[in-house]
Design a protein around this motif. Structure first.
Motif, short mmCIF file in Angstrom:
data_model
loop_
_atom_site.label_atom_id
_atom_site.label_comp_id
_atom_site.label_asym_id
_atom_site.label_seq_id
_atom_site.Cartn_x
_atom_site.Cartn_y
_atom_site.Cartn_z
N GLY A 16 0.74 -1.33 0.00
CA GLY A 16 0.20 0.12 0.14
C GLY A 16 1.02 1.19 -0.01
N ALA A 20 -0.64 4.62 3.73
CA ALA A 20 -2.54 3.90 4.34
C ALA A 20 -2.49 3.02 4.90
CB ALA A 20 -2.11 3.42 2.51
N VAL A 141 -5.94 0.85 1.75
CA VAL A 141 -5.61 1.66 0.76
C VAL A 141 -6.49 2.63 1.15
CG1 VAL A 141 -7.59 2.25 -0.91
CG2 VAL A 141 -6.66 0.12 -1.58
N ASP A 142 -6.41 3.87 1.49
CA ASP A 142 -6.70 4.70 2.88
C ASP A 142 -7.48 6.46 1.23
OD1 ASP A 142 -7.15 7.39 4.32
OD2 ASP A 142 -4.90 7.83 4.37
#
Length: 145
Positions: A16, A20, A141-142
């Motif tokens: 990521g 993240a 994932v942010d």
């Protein structure tokens, strides 16, 4: 073949972008491992591995059961790929861990890391396939950013 797969060290790769939440997720998983013997390999591009220190500060590790290995000054998908192979093989050959968690650097591409587990040497022998297997590839994932 299931007996052969069961003998191989299962590996989860966390990937990521920077920030993240990979280290946060790793810390959460380690704090909830319920007796599993876990090895952790943390990759950071910097010369000082900040993520490894954050994990060590946020998790109680038992020296006799758990282990943190740092790979820094490069990325495991390219410049440190040989180091990744050597470290994973060494951890697997210790035969004392139930699981290996790898936190890749925020700029690492997950596909080259994943293919490392299927890579063969010049003689056609598996470089890691004999002792470790990719169990899970997780991308954090942010969504807010």
């Amino acid at each position: 073949t299931s007996d052969v797969a069961a003998e191989k060290l299962p590996v989860t790769v966390l990937s990521g972008f920077l920030g993240a939440g990979k280290t946060t997720l790793l810390t959460h998983v380690l704090n909830n491992r319920e007796g599993s013997r876990v090895a952790v390999l943390v990759n950071d591009m910097a010369s000082i591995n900040i993520d490894a220190q954050l994990v060590q500060d946020g998790v109680t590790l038992e020296e006799s059961k758990d282990k943190i290995v740092e790979l820094h000054n490069g990325c495991i998908c390219c410049t440190l790929r040989e180091d990744l192979i050597e470290r994973v093989k060494a951890l697997a050959l210790e035969r004392r861990f139930d699981y290996l968690l790898i936190e890749s650097t925020g700029i690492s591409e997950p596909l080259p890391v994943a293919t490392t587990f299927e890579a063969c040497d010049e003689k056609g022998e598996p470089m890691l396939g004999g002792v470790a297997r990719l169990d899970t590839l997780v991308t954090v994932v942010d969504c807010a950013n």
